[in-house]
Scaffold this motif. Sequence first.
Motif, PDB file in Angstrom:
ATOM      1  N   UNK A  18       0.396-128.417  -0.219  1.00 24.12           N
ATOM      2  CA  UNK A  18      -0.475-129.662  -0.209  1.00 24.12           C
ATOM      3  C   UNK A  18      -1.965-129.130  -0.425  1.00 24.12           C
ATOM      4  N   UNK A  19      -2.782-129.956   0.277  1.00 28.99           N
ATOM      5  CA  UNK A  19      -4.356-130.060  -0.117  1.00 28.99           C
ATOM      6  C   UNK A  19      -4.783-129.085   0.817  1.00 28.99           C
ATOM      7  N   UNK A  20      -4.496-129.006   1.877  1.00 28.75           N
ATOM      8  CA  UNK A  20      -5.402-128.093   2.876  1.00 28.75           C
ATOM      9  C   UNK A  20      -4.443-127.154   3.446  1.00 28.75           C
ATOM     10  N   UNK A  21      -3.645-126.014   2.833  1.00 27.77           N
ATOM     11  CA  UNK A  21      -2.575-125.125   3.648  1.00 27.77           C
ATOM     12  C   UNK A  21      -3.600-124.432   4.572  1.00 27.77           C
ATOM     13  N   UNK A  71       2.423-114.109   8.895  1.00 26.32           N
ATOM     14  CA  UNK A  71       1.807-114.703   7.733  1.00 26.32           C
ATOM     15  C   UNK A  71       0.413-114.653   7.618  1.00 26.32           C
ATOM     16  N   UNK A  72      -0.056-114.858   6.679  1.00 22.78           N
ATOM     17  CA  UNK A  72      -1.674-114.796   6.506  1.00 22.78           C
ATOM     18  C   UNK A  72      -2.374-115.875   6.673  1.00 22.78           C
ATOM     19  N   UNK A  73      -3.419-116.033   7.574  1.00 22.47           N
ATOM     20  CA  UNK A  73      -4.056-117.105   7.698  1.00 22.47           C
ATOM     21  C   UNK A  73      -5.211-117.496   6.797  1.00 22.47           C
ATOM     22  N   UNK A  74      -5.588-118.613   6.456  1.00 29.52           N
ATOM     23  CA  UNK A  74      -6.426-118.899   5.068  1.00 29.52           C
ATOM     24  C   UNK A  74      -7.761-119.047   5.913  1.00 29.52           C
ATOM     25  N   UNK A  75      -7.947-119.204   7.110  1.00 29.70           N
ATOM     26  CA  UNK A  75      -9.113-119.278   8.149  1.00 29.70           C
ATOM     27  C   UNK A  75      -9.196-118.165   8.947  1.00 29.70           C
ATOM     28  N   UNK A  76     -10.687-117.509   8.900  1.00 35.04           N
ATOM     29  CA  UNK A  76     -11.156-116.481   9.661  1.00 35.04           C
ATOM     30  C   UNK A  76     -11.029-116.590  11.182  1.00 35.04           C
ATOM     31  N   UNK A  77     -11.190-118.027  11.630  1.00 36.12           N
ATOM     32  CA  UNK A  77     -11.197-118.525  12.943  1.00 36.12           C
ATOM     33  C   UNK A  77      -9.491-118.770  13.314  1.00 36.12           C
ATOM     34  N   UNK A  78      -9.169-119.285  14.393  1.00 35.80           N
ATOM     35  CA  UNK A  78      -8.005-119.494  15.081  1.00 35.80           C
ATOM     36  C   UNK A  78      -7.333-120.583  14.170  1.00 35.80           C
ATOM     37  N   UNK A  79      -6.122-120.508  13.856  1.00 34.21           N
ATOM     38  CA  UNK A  79      -5.400-121.163  13.066  1.00 34.21           C
ATOM     39  C   UNK A  79      -4.124-121.606  13.526  1.00 34.21           C
ATOM     40  N   UNK A  80      -3.211-122.498  12.912  1.00 36.53           N
ATOM     41  CA  UNK A  80      -1.809-122.666  13.575  1.00 36.53           C
ATOM     42  C   UNK A  80      -0.774-123.000  12.386  1.00 36.53           C
TER      43      UNK A  80
END
Length: 296
Positions: A18-21, A71-80
């Motif tokens: 999708x657009x914003x993984x 899994x590897x987050x695309x954001x350095x801050x918190x993610x879900x």
Amino acid sequence: PYPSALNADDFLTTNAGGGTPSIYGTLYLWDEGTVKDVNDYASWNNTGSARGNSGGTTPNGHLGTGQAFFVQSKAKASNSVSFTNSMREKNNTQFFIPPPQNKAKLKISLTSREGAFNEILIGFLEGATPGVDNLFDGHKLQGNPDLSFYSFIKGSDGKFVIQGMPPLTKDEVIPLGLTITRSGEYVFKKELLENFAAGTDIYFYDKLIDKEYDLNSIEEIKYSLNAGKIDDRFEIRFKPTVNVIKDENQKSNLHPKIFVQGQNIIINNNIAFSGTIQVIDILGKKLYQKNVNNLT
């Protein structure tokens, strides 16, 4: 861990497509080896899988009940990430859904004399691009402190354990890299080579000694290597077969030349051409038609 068997592809499509993984599209599973210093991550994405150690399990796209994974987050801050009921699998021991296409794949492993092991996967499939694709390219996570084996993607400074490319229709070069902490003997091994078109040449190339090894005919390549980072010496070269279709009506260079590369038909013209292009099978059935004007 999730309290149900999961379809890995469905999980990745929801969270990495999708657009914003929210994550990069690769799963990592810690695989504890039986020998000291062979522990590392097994990896899975929509291109395929790579083992974590020589005796390890190859991920198959099915995550058992309670199976932990990274899994590897695309954001350095918190993610879900999201889990939905549609990702659940009824069968907890097998994954029976066949792959959607016959992906051309090459797996190569690197093993030290002490038993340290890494494996990488290079695949060619629909939907992938030459650049970094969230669902088809997996970053290398180094779990073994003594050995890290990876490939590179042009335009990216990352290291990859799984690399997805578009279907092979032209010559491709995949640079390889490795980082080792111990000098000694190392073995590059062809673990898997499947679904490439007949006649496709695939070489392991050593730039330092200017030597190609034909991976269609050999299984292993042994090297004595010094400790350190080796990122500009080895590469894989793919050279697909190009078949020339003879045109009995061709009487001069003014006529178009027709080639087949993989699953693509290529028309090469020396002058502007107008008319109708048709593809007809041996039974006389028309498979394709296109009108062109001043095609060059």
